[in-house]
Design an enzyme around this catalytic site. Structure first.
Site, PDB file in Angstrom:
ATOM      1  N   ARG A  12      -4.478 -52.014  60.457  1.00  0.00           N
ATOM      2  CA  ARG A  12      -3.075 -52.135  60.886  1.00  0.00           C
ATOM      3  C   ARG A  12      -2.630 -53.599  60.775  1.00  0.00           C
ATOM      4  O   ARG A  12      -1.998 -53.985  59.814  1.00  0.00           O
ATOM      5  CB  ARG A  12      -2.920 -51.566  62.313  1.00  0.00           C
ATOM      6  CG  ARG A  12      -1.478 -51.221  62.665  1.00  0.00           C
ATOM      7  CD  ARG A  12      -0.694 -52.387  63.183  1.00  0.00           C
ATOM      8  NE  ARG A  12      -1.315 -53.010  64.354  1.00  0.00           N
ATOM      9  CZ  ARG A  12      -0.921 -54.171  64.858  1.00  0.00           C
ATOM     10  NH1 ARG A  12       0.064 -54.857  64.297  1.00  0.00           N
ATOM     11  NH2 ARG A  12      -1.532 -54.700  65.907  1.00  0.00           N
ATOM     12  N   ASP A  13      -3.021 -54.417  61.721  1.00  0.00           N
ATOM     13  CA  ASP A  13      -2.577 -55.815  61.697  1.00  0.00           C
ATOM     14  C   ASP A  13      -3.088 -56.516  60.435  1.00  0.00           C
ATOM     15  O   ASP A  13      -2.391 -57.332  59.830  1.00  0.00           O
ATOM     16  CB  ASP A  13      -3.113 -56.534  62.947  1.00  0.00           C
ATOM     17  CG  ASP A  13      -2.255 -57.703  63.367  1.00  0.00           C
ATOM     18  OD1 ASP A  13      -1.389 -58.111  62.578  1.00  0.00           O
ATOM     19  OD2 ASP A  13      -2.448 -58.212  64.478  1.00  0.00           O
ATOM     20  N   HIS A 208      -5.883 -60.759  71.805  1.00  0.00           N
ATOM     21  CA  HIS A 208      -5.664 -60.529  70.380  1.00  0.00           C
ATOM     22  C   HIS A 208      -5.272 -61.872  69.764  1.00  0.00           C
ATOM     23  O   HIS A 208      -4.170 -62.363  69.965  1.00  0.00           O
ATOM     24  CB  HIS A 208      -4.534 -59.492  70.278  1.00  0.00           C
ATOM     25  CG  HIS A 208      -4.055 -59.175  68.912  1.00  0.00           C
ATOM     26  ND1 HIS A 208      -4.350 -57.989  68.288  1.00  0.00           N
ATOM     27  CD2 HIS A 208      -3.270 -59.852  68.055  1.00  0.00           C
ATOM     28  CE1 HIS A 208      -3.756 -57.961  67.102  1.00  0.00           C
ATOM     29  NE2 HIS A 208      -3.097 -59.085  66.937  1.00  0.00           N
ATOM     30  N   HIS A 210      -4.875 -64.835  66.743  1.00  0.00           N
ATOM     31  CA  HIS A 210      -4.662 -65.177  65.333  1.00  0.00           C
ATOM     32  C   HIS A 210      -5.118 -66.616  65.137  1.00  0.00           C
ATOM     33  O   HIS A 210      -5.251 -67.377  66.093  1.00  0.00           O
ATOM     34  CB  HIS A 210      -3.192 -64.999  64.950  1.00  0.00           C
ATOM     35  CG  HIS A 210      -2.829 -63.557  64.741  1.00  0.00           C
ATOM     36  ND1 HIS A 210      -2.769 -62.976  63.515  1.00  0.00           N
ATOM     37  CD2 HIS A 210      -2.530 -62.584  65.638  1.00  0.00           C
ATOM     38  CE1 HIS A 210      -2.434 -61.699  63.645  1.00  0.00           C
ATOM     39  NE2 HIS A 210      -2.286 -61.425  64.926  1.00  0.00           N
ATOM     40  N   CYS A 241       1.702 -60.940  61.401  1.00  0.00           N
ATOM     41  CA  CYS A 241       2.871 -60.094  61.627  1.00  0.00           C
ATOM     42  C   CYS A 241       3.966 -60.485  60.643  1.00  0.00           C
ATOM     43  O   CYS A 241       4.389 -61.640  60.606  1.00  0.00           O
ATOM     44  CB  CYS A 241       3.368 -60.250  63.058  1.00  0.00           C
ATOM     45  SG  CYS A 241       4.864 -59.287  63.351  1.00  0.00           S
ATOM     46  N   ASN A 250      -5.644 -62.576  61.627  1.00  0.00           N
ATOM     47  CA  ASN A 250      -6.357 -62.346  62.885  1.00  0.00           C
ATOM     48  C   ASN A 250      -7.644 -63.154  62.884  1.00  0.00           C
ATOM     49  O   ASN A 250      -8.158 -63.529  61.828  1.00  0.00           O
ATOM     50  CB  ASN A 250      -6.745 -60.864  63.005  1.00  0.00           C
ATOM     51  CG  ASN A 250      -5.564 -59.972  63.262  1.00  0.00           C
ATOM     52  OD1 ASN A 250      -5.158 -59.795  64.394  1.00  0.00           O
ATOM     53  ND2 ASN A 250      -4.992 -59.432  62.199  1.00  0.00           N
TER      54      ASN A 250
HETATM   55  N1  COA Z   1       8.432 -44.431  62.490  1.00  0.00           N
HETATM   56  C1  COA Z   1       8.976 -44.181  61.289  1.00  0.00           C
HETATM   57  N2  COA Z   1      10.309 -44.296  61.046  1.00  0.00           N
HETATM   58  C2  COA Z   1      11.075 -44.678  62.076  1.00  0.00           C
HETATM   59  C3  COA Z   1      10.575 -44.944  63.347  1.00  0.00           C
HETATM   60  C4  COA Z   1       9.177 -44.830  63.538  1.00  0.00           C
HETATM   61  N3  COA Z   1       8.610 -45.090  64.690  1.00  0.00           N
HETATM   62  N4  COA Z   1      11.594 -45.307  64.150  1.00  0.00           N
HETATM   63  C5  COA Z   1      12.716 -45.263  63.411  1.00  0.00           C
HETATM   64  N5  COA Z   1      12.405 -44.880  62.159  1.00  0.00           N
HETATM   65  C6  COA Z   1      13.300 -44.725  61.002  1.00  0.00           C
HETATM   66  C7  COA Z   1      14.490 -43.855  61.296  1.00  0.00           C
HETATM   67  O1  COA Z   1      14.181 -42.508  61.092  1.00  0.00           O
HETATM   68  C8  COA Z   1      15.491 -44.363  60.270  1.00  0.00           C
HETATM   69  O2  COA Z   1      15.133 -43.856  58.987  1.00  0.00           O
HETATM   70  P1  COA Z   1      16.209 -43.641  57.818  1.00  0.00           P
HETATM   71  O3  COA Z   1      16.741 -44.995  57.463  1.00  0.00           O
HETATM   72  O4  COA Z   1      15.404 -43.042  56.716  1.00  0.00           O
HETATM   73  O5  COA Z   1      17.227 -42.745  58.405  1.00  0.00           O
HETATM   74  C9  COA Z   1      15.210 -45.856  60.265  1.00  0.00           C
HETATM   75  O6  COA Z   1      13.862 -46.009  60.707  1.00  0.00           O
HETATM   76  C10 COA Z   1      16.122 -46.639  61.157  1.00  0.00           C
HETATM   77  O7  COA Z   1      16.096 -46.031  62.462  1.00  0.00           O
HETATM   78  P2  COA Z   1      16.543 -46.814  63.778  1.00  0.00           P
HETATM   79  O8  COA Z   1      16.323 -45.932  64.949  1.00  0.00           O
HETATM   80  O9  COA Z   1      17.927 -47.369  63.579  1.00  0.00           O
HETATM   81  O10 COA Z   1      15.468 -47.927  63.853  1.00  0.00           O
HETATM   82  P3  COA Z   1      15.618 -49.444  63.565  1.00  0.00           P
HETATM   83  O11 COA Z   1      16.261 -49.743  62.278  1.00  0.00           O
HETATM   84  O12 COA Z   1      16.220 -49.998  64.777  1.00  0.00           O
HETATM   85  O13 COA Z   1      14.067 -49.847  63.399  1.00  0.00           O
HETATM   86  C11 COA Z   1      11.746 -49.783  63.936  1.00  0.00           C
HETATM   87  C12 COA Z   1      13.164 -49.744  64.455  1.00  0.00           C
HETATM   88  C13 COA Z   1      10.836 -50.195  65.078  1.00  0.00           C
HETATM   89  C14 COA Z   1      11.319 -48.425  63.440  1.00  0.00           C
HETATM   90  C15 COA Z   1      11.626 -50.748  62.739  1.00  0.00           C
HETATM   91  O14 COA Z   1      12.190 -51.975  63.127  1.00  0.00           O
HETATM   92  C16 COA Z   1      10.203 -50.965  62.320  1.00  0.00           C
HETATM   93  O15 COA Z   1       9.547 -50.094  61.770  1.00  0.00           O
HETATM   94  N6  COA Z   1       9.667 -52.162  62.558  1.00  0.00           N
HETATM   95  C17 COA Z   1       8.322 -52.514  62.209  1.00  0.00           C
HETATM   96  C18 COA Z   1       7.578 -52.987  63.417  1.00  0.00           C
HETATM   97  C19 COA Z   1       6.179 -53.385  63.030  1.00  0.00           C
HETATM   98  O16 COA Z   1       5.440 -52.666  62.399  1.00  0.00           O
HETATM   99  N7  COA Z   1       5.807 -54.617  63.402  1.00  0.00           N
HETATM  100  C20 COA Z   1       4.512 -55.133  63.139  1.00  0.00           C
HETATM  101  C21 COA Z   1       3.509 -54.628  64.108  1.00  0.00           C
HETATM  102  S1  COA Z   1       3.656 -55.354  65.695  1.00  0.00           S
HETATM  103 ZN    ZN Z   2      -1.623 -59.502  65.503  1.00  0.00          ZN
END
Ligand code: COA
Ligand code: ZN
Length: 294
Positions: A12-13, A208, A210, A241, A250
């Site tokens: 993941r990370d 955790h 880095h 990240c 990490n």
């Molecule tokens: N898994 C998969 N898709 C997701 C989701 C999830 N948990 N939450 C929202 N979505 C999708 C929605 O279905 C939508 O899809 P579409 O564009 O195909 O219709 C899209 O994301 C936007 O939805 P919304 O509710 O408006 O979410 P957002 O744009 O506010 O995004 C996150 C929120 C959290 C999903 C997004 O910012 C994200 O994936 N961030 C990554 C975080 C991450 O991995 N960080 C590193 C690890 S700490």
């Molecule tokens: Zn991390």
């Protein structure tokens, strides 16, 4: 020999900040290899928007087809950022989840597009549901020590958050130095203020780390001295990240194991097997990133 427990977060990370992708079969090979090497907790993916983090696409299939019903001695985790993530993970058969929220506004907005308060509310709902569904819930508190946008984190505020979760009964809390900028004396102060309650409750408090400026090893030693026994790491020090500018890899699982063992702790990890996995992953990275700009 006293034990140190390591949760491996390579899948993941580790992968989320790399420019190469792994196929489902390769992820499975790595997950099973890590279990064989002795990691009892393995984070194998994230239920996040695949447009935001393409490296995590396929997490649902990895769990549905394999890890969700694995007979392994190890527990496989998946990160979730919101309620939708909980739904998707549950549907894929994930029984160990890790919710992430940052303790600073800007980091939380950049990472999960919510205010800290909204993340906290979502967590409370998800935490309740996880108890009803009998699923394990880990909580990552991001940028506990330093935020790439807001600078040094207010220590009092960080400790208040940690205590709040202790009172809520969160038995598995992970303090993340998301951008690898924690200073050893800061780690020491935060842990000294929080470890005693976790020890008393016999719950899990993890660190955790880095390695952005090479502080990770020193932070680890300080944490061991303060009594912490749970850490995260990634094979070959991969990762970071994508939403925290400047964040480097990490702490390497190899370094973590070597340092803990040199300090007299038993990690239960087979270093030879870990070395093989590291080499396997390093070769894939080399092959797939040939010609790419660093
Ligand atoms: N898994 C998969 N898709 C997701 C989701 C999830 N948990 N939450 C929202 N979505 C999708 C929605 O279905 C939508 O899809 P579409 O564009 O195909 O219709 C899209 O994301 C936007 O939805 P919304 O509710 O408006 O979410 P957002 O744009 O506010 O995004 C996150 C929120 C959290 C999903 C997004 O910012 C994200 O994936 N961030 C990554 C975080 C991450 O991995 N960080 C590193 C690890 S700490
Ligand atoms: Zn991390």
């Amino acid at each position: 020999m006293e034990k140190v427990q390591i949760m491996d977060v390579t899948l993941r990370d580790g992968l989320q900040n790399e420019s190469f992708l792994l196929e489902e079969e390769e992820k499975l090979y790595l997950a099973n290899g890590l279990a064989e090497a002795g990691f009892r907790r393995i984070e194998a993916g994230a239920f996040v928007n695949p447009k935001a983090v393409p490296q995590m696409a396929g997490t649902a299939d990895l769990f549905k087809n394999h890890l969700g019903q694995s007979a392994s001695k190890s527990d496989f985790y998946a990160l979730i950022p919101n309620e939708k993530g909980y739904e998707l993970a549950k549907a894929a058969g994930v029984s160990n989840m890790a919710f992430v929220m940052a303790v600073t506004e800007e980091m939380n907005q950049k990472n999960v597009r919510m205010s800290v308060e909204d993340s906290f509310e979502q967590f409370l709902k998800i935490f309740q549901r996880s108890k009803e569904d009998q699923l394990n819930m880990r909580l990552y508190l991001a940028v506990v020590f330093h935020c790439p946008f807001e600078g040094v984190t207010d220590e009092k505020k960080a400790i208040e958050w940690i205590n709040e979760f202790q009172h809520l009964g969160v038995a598995d809390l992970c303090l993340a130095d998301t951008d690898g900028m924690a200073k050893p004396e800061q780690v020491q102060r935060v842990l000294e203020a929080t470890i005693p309650v976790y020890t008393q409750l016999e719950t899990t408090l993890s660190l955790h780390l880095h390695n952005t400026y090479g502080y990770a090893a020193e932070n680890l030693r300080v944490a061991l001295k303060a009594g912490l026994r749970h850490f995260d790491s990634a094979v070959a020090g991969l990762g970071g990240c994508p939403f925290a500018p400047g964040a480097k890899g990490n702490i390497a699982s190899e370094d973590l194991v070597a340092i803990c063992e040199a300090e007299g702790f038993d990690t239960g990890i087979d270093s030879k097997k870990l070395g093989e996995l590291s080499q396997w992953l390093g070769n894939i990275k080399l092959e797939r990133t040939k010609g790419q700009k660093a």
